[in-house]
Design a protein around this motif. Structure first.
Motif, PDB file in Angstrom:
ATOM      1  N   THR A  11       2.055   8.908   2.570  1.00  0.00           N
ATOM      2  CA  THR A  11       0.832   8.789   1.958  1.00  0.00           C
ATOM      3  C   THR A  11      -0.266   9.860   2.784  1.00  0.00           C
ATOM      4  O   THR A  11      -1.707   9.675   1.478  1.00  0.00           O
ATOM      5  CB  THR A  11       0.190   7.511   2.577  1.00  0.00           C
ATOM      6  OG1 THR A  11       0.533   7.321   3.781  1.00  0.00           O
ATOM      7  CG2 THR A  11       1.432   5.709   2.683  1.00  0.00           C
ATOM      8  N   ASP A  35       0.347  -2.016   0.267  1.00  0.00           N
ATOM      9  CA  ASP A  35       0.278  -0.379   0.425  1.00  0.00           C
ATOM     10  C   ASP A  35       0.591   1.476  -0.455  1.00  0.00           C
ATOM     11  O   ASP A  35       0.469   2.629  -0.472  1.00  0.00           O
ATOM     12  CB  ASP A  35      -1.202   0.067   1.214  1.00  0.00           C
ATOM     13  CG  ASP A  35      -2.574  -0.589   1.301  1.00  0.00           C
ATOM     14  OD1 ASP A  35      -2.510  -1.277   0.540  1.00  0.00           O
ATOM     15  OD2 ASP A  35      -2.892  -0.969   2.206  1.00  0.00           O
ATOM     16  N   HIS A  38      -8.547   6.886  -8.865  1.00  0.00           N
ATOM     17  CA  HIS A  38      -7.030   6.862  -8.276  1.00  0.00           C
ATOM     18  C   HIS A  38      -5.916   6.495  -9.321  1.00  0.00           C
ATOM     19  O   HIS A  38      -6.220   6.431 -10.004  1.00  0.00           O
ATOM     20  CB  HIS A  38      -7.223   5.173  -7.231  1.00  0.00           C
ATOM     21  CG  HIS A  38      -8.554   4.361  -6.571  1.00  0.00           C
ATOM     22  ND1 HIS A  38      -9.555   4.594  -7.087  1.00  0.00           N
ATOM     23  CD2 HIS A  38      -8.394   4.748  -5.660  1.00  0.00           C
ATOM     24  CE1 HIS A  38     -10.328   3.603  -6.318  1.00  0.00           C
ATOM     25  NE2 HIS A  38     -10.486   4.064  -5.465  1.00  0.00           N
ATOM     26  N   SER A  39      -5.300   7.417  -8.102  1.00  0.00           N
ATOM     27  CA  SER A  39      -3.961   7.320  -9.201  1.00  0.00           C
ATOM     28  C   SER A  39      -2.497   7.305  -7.923  1.00  0.00           C
ATOM     29  O   SER A  39      -2.799   7.489  -6.456  1.00  0.00           O
ATOM     30  CB  SER A  39      -3.811   8.663  -9.649  1.00  0.00           C
ATOM     31  OG  SER A  39      -2.569   9.172 -10.234  1.00  0.00           O
ATOM     32  N   HIS A  40      -1.782   6.625  -8.422  1.00  0.00           N
ATOM     33  CA  HIS A  40      -0.088   6.512  -7.196  1.00  0.00           C
ATOM     34  C   HIS A  40      -0.252   7.778  -6.825  1.00  0.00           C
ATOM     35  O   HIS A  40       0.720   7.665  -5.739  1.00  0.00           O
ATOM     36  CB  HIS A  40       0.747   5.545  -7.954  1.00  0.00           C
ATOM     37  CG  HIS A  40       1.219   6.153  -9.660  1.00  0.00           C
ATOM     38  ND1 HIS A  40       1.324   7.436  -9.413  1.00  0.00           N
ATOM     39  CD2 HIS A  40       0.931   5.972 -10.960  1.00  0.00           C
ATOM     40  CE1 HIS A  40       2.158   6.960 -10.586  1.00  0.00           C
ATOM     41  NE2 HIS A  40       1.668   6.514 -11.860  1.00  0.00           N
ATOM     42  N   THR A  41      -0.073   8.461  -8.011  1.00  0.00           N
ATOM     43  CA  THR A  41       0.406   9.925  -7.391  1.00  0.00           C
ATOM     44  C   THR A  41      -0.966  11.147  -7.354  1.00  0.00           C
ATOM     45  O   THR A  41      -2.046  11.311  -8.382  1.00  0.00           O
ATOM     46  CB  THR A  41       1.243  10.940  -8.627  1.00  0.00           C
ATOM     47  OG1 THR A  41       2.437  10.048  -8.564  1.00  0.00           O
ATOM     48  CG2 THR A  41       1.556  12.001  -7.540  1.00  0.00           C
ATOM     49  N   PHE A  54       1.224  10.034  -2.010  1.00  0.00           N
ATOM     50  CA  PHE A  54       1.723   8.866  -2.917  1.00  0.00           C
ATOM     51  C   PHE A  54       1.681   7.458  -1.838  1.00  0.00           C
ATOM     52  O   PHE A  54       1.637   7.163  -1.669  1.00  0.00           O
ATOM     53  CB  PHE A  54       3.630   8.401  -3.291  1.00  0.00           C
ATOM     54  CG  PHE A  54       3.866   9.457  -3.109  1.00  0.00           C
ATOM     55  CD1 PHE A  54       3.989   9.872  -5.058  1.00  0.00           C
ATOM     56  CD2 PHE A  54       4.581  10.449  -2.910  1.00  0.00           C
ATOM     57  CE1 PHE A  54       4.993  11.726  -5.426  1.00  0.00           C
ATOM     58  CE2 PHE A  54       5.720  11.886  -3.233  1.00  0.00           C
ATOM     59  CZ  PHE A  54       5.291  12.190  -4.598  1.00  0.00           C
ATOM     60  N   ARG A  55       0.346   6.787  -3.007  1.00  0.00           N
ATOM     61  CA  ARG A  55       0.122   5.636  -2.601  1.00  0.00           C
ATOM     62  C   ARG A  55       0.152   4.515  -3.617  1.00  0.00           C
ATOM     63  O   ARG A  55      -0.286   5.163  -4.899  1.00  0.00           O
ATOM     64  CB  ARG A  55      -1.451   5.947  -2.068  1.00  0.00           C
ATOM     65  CG  ARG A  55      -1.581   6.454  -0.723  1.00  0.00           C
ATOM     66  CD  ARG A  55      -3.133   6.266  -0.180  1.00  0.00           C
ATOM     67  NE  ARG A  55      -3.393   7.674   0.856  1.00  0.00           N
ATOM     68  CZ  ARG A  55      -4.116   7.238   1.227  1.00  0.00           C
ATOM     69  NH1 ARG A  55      -5.329   7.279   0.741  1.00  0.00           N
ATOM     70  NH2 ARG A  55      -4.464   8.921   2.206  1.00  0.00           N
ATOM     71  N   ARG A  56       0.366   3.247  -3.662  1.00  0.00           N
ATOM     72  CA  ARG A  56       0.001   2.336  -4.396  1.00  0.00           C
ATOM     73  C   ARG A  56      -0.865   1.765  -4.715  1.00  0.00           C
ATOM     74  O   ARG A  56      -1.464   0.789  -4.670  1.00  0.00           O
ATOM     75  CB  ARG A  56       0.765   0.296  -3.989  1.00  0.00           C
ATOM     76  CG  ARG A  56       2.029   0.661  -3.168  1.00  0.00           C
ATOM     77  CD  ARG A  56       3.428  -0.401  -2.806  1.00  0.00           C
ATOM     78  NE  ARG A  56       4.731  -0.174  -3.095  1.00  0.00           N
ATOM     79  CZ  ARG A  56       5.313  -0.339  -3.862  1.00  0.00           C
ATOM     80  NH1 ARG A  56       5.184  -0.577  -4.930  1.00  0.00           N
ATOM     81  NH2 ARG A  56       6.992  -0.580  -3.034  1.00  0.00           N
ATOM     82  N   ASP A  57      -2.115   2.610  -6.051  1.00  0.00           N
ATOM     83  CA  ASP A  57      -3.094   2.433  -6.142  1.00  0.00           C
ATOM     84  C   ASP A  57      -2.620   2.088  -7.632  1.00  0.00           C
ATOM     85  O   ASP A  57      -2.051   2.576  -8.215  1.00  0.00           O
ATOM     86  CB  ASP A  57      -3.860   3.255  -6.394  1.00  0.00           C
ATOM     87  CG  ASP A  57      -3.971   4.048  -4.422  1.00  0.00           C
ATOM     88  OD1 ASP A  57      -4.419   2.547  -3.523  1.00  0.00           O
ATOM     89  OD2 ASP A  57      -4.998   5.216  -3.950  1.00  0.00           O
ATOM     90  N   THR A  58      -4.082   1.323  -7.707  1.00  0.00           N
ATOM     91  CA  THR A  58      -3.897   1.141  -9.490  1.00  0.00           C
ATOM     92  C   THR A  58      -4.664   2.517  -9.908  1.00  0.00           C
ATOM     93  O   THR A  58      -5.584   2.868  -9.876  1.00  0.00           O
ATOM     94  CB  THR A  58      -5.156  -0.355  -9.768  1.00  0.00           C
ATOM     95  OG1 THR A  58      -4.172  -1.636  -9.036  1.00  0.00           O
ATOM     96  CG2 THR A  58      -4.854  -0.339 -10.974  1.00  0.00           C
TER      97      THR A  58
END
Length: 344
Positions: A172, A155, A207-210, A198-202
């Motif tokens: 995060t 995550d 949703h976005s990782h940034t 920043f998150r480990r999102d698909t």
């Protein structure tokens, strides 16, 4: 075949050439697989054995001479082409630029500036914090327990720094700025902290990782939940219009208690219900609540002496609500048409 005549003919062919295409034809004529030099080498077998070595040596010298002259000519042509291109493309940089179109601000920056201005008018200051954050600031000091799912490797973006007990990660959330601000300043404190997270999102439509957040914190001796409600109402009406209403519903966040989810009446339908708000009339835009006593302790404040509230919201989320955008990926595709549409 007279080698001197071949060389003389070559010089006649190459003398007035002024472009690479013509020079290429000369190269093929003399050095190609069916060129003159190749034909000369084939004739070695027809020459008297006693003269073959000398003839072969002269043919090779002729070949080297032709290659050298072609190389020189190519350099001359390239130099002239570059010089001509520089002259034709020369631009006077001292002239005033006349733009075909007016440059556009990115909607995330527009909304971020608008958010900051709204809270500045209410007496808040703008603060900042590091994007590469310590795990203790991002989680522990915000009362987020060790077994919380957000702390998992899948995550969060952890940095591989050997020998570190307190690990580094890409933050995060902007909430760590709360702790850093309270460590630095004595109350009263009223700040907002916009920034990237920043998150480990698909990556998908929502949703976005940034992404970008703005965090708010107000701490003083006698701060009440009603103060939070009043600040959120003023913010919502300044951002979405004076007729905007807000709704606070019970939620859970480790760093606030009590906690609430903030929703506003849908700007598209005014609260009557439409496809944007799934016909509920409301759109959730933020999380908020009273600062947890443990968070005060972790920052060096006495929870018996001070009270406070905090709130956080995604800047892209606010922009999506404000401009009726349904896909967060549009913010990052660098489509000029999208920027023009929002700035028109």
């Amino acid at each position: 075949m007279d080698l001197d005549k071949v060389l003389e003919e070559f010089y006649q062919d190459i003398t007035n050439i002024g472009d690479s295409e013509s020079l290429s034809k000369v190269r093929i004529k003399y050095l190609g697989n069916k060129g003159i030099v190749k034909e000369l080498l084939k004739k070695i077998g027809e020459i008297d054995p006693s003269q073959r070595k000398e003839f072969g040596s002269k043919v090779n010298q002729l070949k080297e001479r032709i290659e050298e002259e072609i190389k020189k000519k190519q350099y001359e042509i390239d130099s002239l082409e570059i010089e001509g291109k520089l002259k034709s493309e020369w631009v006077d940089i001292t002239l005033t630029r006349v733009y075909d179109t007016i440059p556009s601000k990115h909607p995330v920056n527009i909304v971020k500036e608008e958010l900051c201005n709204i809270f500045l008018e209410m007496g808040f200051s703008i603060v900042d914090g590091p994007e590469i954050e310590l795990e203790s600031y991002n989680f522990d000091r915000l009362n987020i327990p060790p077994n919380h799912p957000a702390r998992a490797e899948h995550d969060s973006f952890y940095l591989d720094v050997k020998g570190m007990i307190d690990r580094y990660l890409l933050r995060t959330q902007t909430s760590p700025v709360q702790i850093r601000t309270m460590e630095k300043f004595e109350p009263p404190v009223a700040v907002v902290a916009p920034g990237r997270c920043f998150r480990r999102d698909t990556v998908d439509a929502r949703h976005s990782h940034t992404f970008h957040q703005i965090e708010g914190l107000y701490v003083d001796e006698d701060v009440k939940f009603s103060d939070l409600k009043g600040i959120m109402l003023v913010f919502a009406q300044k951002m979405f219009g004076p007729k905007t209403k807000i709704r606070l519903r019970t939620d859970y966040f480790p760093f606030t208690e009590p906690s609430a989810e903030l929703a506003v009446t849908c700007p598209g339908c005014g609260g009557s219900g439409c496809n944007v708000c799934s016909y509920s009339g409301w759109l959730e835009i933020a999380g908020c609540g009273m600062v947890h006593p443990q968070v005060f302790k972790n920052a060096g404040y006495d929870p018996n002496q001070v009270k406070g509230f905090a709130f956080g919201m995604g800047i892209e989320r606010i922009a999506m609500v404000k401009y009726n955008i349904t896909d967060i990926r549009l913010f990052y595709e660098n489509d000029v048409r999208f920027l023009k549409m929002l700035n028109s």
